[in-house]
Design an enzyme around this catalytic site. Structure first.
Site, PDB file in Angstrom:
ATOM      1  N   HIS A  83       6.541  -3.806   3.953  1.00 14.05           N
ATOM      2  CA  HIS A  83       6.575  -3.258   2.554  1.00 14.05           C
ATOM      3  C   HIS A  83       7.346  -2.141   2.399  1.00 14.05           C
ATOM      4  O   HIS A  83       7.539  -1.403   3.445  1.00 14.05           O
ATOM      5  CB  HIS A  83       4.986  -3.402   1.889  1.00 14.05           C
ATOM      6  CG  HIS A  83       4.147  -1.939   2.675  1.00 14.05           C
ATOM      7  ND1 HIS A  83       3.215  -2.542   3.568  1.00 14.05           N
ATOM      8  CD2 HIS A  83       4.215  -0.689   2.446  1.00 14.05           C
ATOM      9  CE1 HIS A  83       2.648  -1.176   4.015  1.00 14.05           C
ATOM     10  NE2 HIS A  83       3.220  -0.071   3.159  1.00 14.05           N
TER      11      HIS A  83
HETATM   12  P1  TYD Z   1      -2.197  -3.494   4.414  1.00 12.33           P
HETATM   13  O1  TYD Z   1      -1.520  -2.724   3.229  1.00 12.33           O
HETATM   14  O2  TYD Z   1      -2.022  -4.952   4.678  1.00 12.33           O
HETATM   15  O3  TYD Z   1      -1.638  -2.597   5.754  1.00 12.33           O
HETATM   16  P2  TYD Z   1      -0.123  -2.639   6.266  1.00 12.33           P
HETATM   17  O4  TYD Z   1       0.735  -3.296   5.219  1.00 12.33           O
HETATM   18  O5  TYD Z   1       0.488  -1.377   6.162  1.00 12.33           O
HETATM   19  O6  TYD Z   1      -0.140  -3.380   7.558  1.00 12.33           O
HETATM   20  O7  TYD Z   1      -3.541  -3.063   4.396  1.00 12.33           O
HETATM   21  C1  TYD Z   1      -4.656  -3.479   4.726  1.00 12.33           C
HETATM   22  C2  TYD Z   1      -5.832  -3.513   3.900  1.00 12.33           C
HETATM   23  O8  TYD Z   1      -6.429  -2.405   3.742  1.00 12.33           O
HETATM   24  C3  TYD Z   1      -5.449  -4.057   2.805  1.00 12.33           C
HETATM   25  O9  TYD Z   1      -6.673  -5.054   2.229  1.00 12.33           O
HETATM   26  C4  TYD Z   1      -5.537  -3.034   1.597  1.00 12.33           C
HETATM   27  C5  TYD Z   1      -6.507  -1.991   2.128  1.00 12.33           C
HETATM   28  N1  TYD Z   1      -5.720  -0.746   2.156  1.00 12.33           N
HETATM   29  C6  TYD Z   1      -6.864   0.161   1.432  1.00 12.33           C
HETATM   30  O10 TYD Z   1      -7.759  -0.316   0.981  1.00 12.33           O
HETATM   31  N2  TYD Z   1      -6.445   1.388   1.321  1.00 12.33           N
HETATM   32  C7  TYD Z   1      -5.343   2.086   1.897  1.00 12.33           C
HETATM   33  O11 TYD Z   1      -5.118   3.359   1.948  1.00 12.33           O
HETATM   34  C8  TYD Z   1      -4.436   1.220   2.735  1.00 12.33           C
HETATM   35  C9  TYD Z   1      -3.219   1.561   3.387  1.00 12.33           C
HETATM   36  C10 TYD Z   1      -4.757  -0.091   2.868  1.00 12.33           C
END
Ligand code: TYD
Length: 139
Positions: free
Chosen positions: A49
Site C-alpha cells: 500500500h
Molecule cells: P495491514 O494494513 O494489513 O498491515 P500492512 O499492510 O502494513 O502489512 O494491517 C493489519 C491489520 O491491523 C489490519 O486489520 C488493520 C490493523 N491496523 C490497525 O488497526 N491499526 C494500525 O495502525 C495498523 C497499521 C493496522
C-alpha cells in the site's frame, strides 16, 4: 529516488546500547502512532500500500527485513538490519516488506493515527494517483 536512512545516536557503554528517539529531531515529525510487527510467518510479504498523507520511520529493532520502496517511477530495495537504522517513508510511496528474519520486530513511527481512508491498497490506483499529482505540480 532519494532513499533517506537515519543512523540514530547510540548511547552505548559497557552495559550495552540504548537509543532514544524524540519527535521533531530524531524523528522528523510529530509521532502520533507507533506500531510493530512481530511473529511474522516465513515467506510473508506485507504492506502492499501507499499513503496519501502519512510519513513513517521504519526500524527493525530486532532481526532484519527488506523494504521495497516504489514512487511509481522508480523502485529501491532497502535492507534494515541494525536496530539503530531508521528508514524514512514519505507519503505517495508504495511499500512492501519481506525477507523477515526469524524473530524480527519491525517498529513503525507514524505521523498520524490510523485512517483507512488514507490508504491506497490497489497498485493501479496508486500509479494513477501519483501521475495525477505530478501533472498537477508541473502544470
Ligand atoms: P495491514 O494494513 O494489513 O498491515 P500492512 O499492510 O502494513 O502489512 O494491517 C493489519 C491489520 O491491523 C489490519 O486489520 C488493520 C490493523 N491496523 C490497525 O488497526 N491499526 C494500525 O495502525 C495498523 C497499521 C493496522
Amino acid at each position: 529516488m532519494q532513499v533517506v536512512k537515519y543512523a540514530f545516536s547510540q548511547h552505548g557503554d559497557e552495559r550495552g546500547q540504548l537509543i532514544a528517539l524524540e519527535e521533531y529531531s530524531d524523528i522528523p515529525f510529530e509521532i502520533k502512532r507507533v506500531y510493530y510487527m512481530y511473529d511474522t510467518k516465513p515467506g510473508v510479504r506485507r504492506g502492499y500500500h501507499a499513503h496519501k498523507n502519512l510519513e513513517q520511520i521504519l526500524v527493525c529493532v530486532h532481526g532484519s527485513c527488506d523494504v521495497l520502496l516504489d514512487n511509481g517511477t522508480e523502485k529501491k530495495i532497502v535492507s534494515l538490519e541494525k536496530p539503530y537504522e531508521g528508514l524514512y517513508v514519505p507519503n505517495d510511496m508504495w511499500r512492501e516488506m519481506y525477507n523477515f528474519s526469524e524473530g524480527a520486530v519491525l517498529l513503525v513511527f507514524a505521523s498520524d493515527i490510523y485512517k483507512e481512508e488514507d490508504y491506497i491498497r490497489d497498485y493501479d490506483e496508486f500509479l494513477k494517483f501519483v501521475k495525477k499529482g505530478s501533472e498537477e505540480n508541473h502544470g
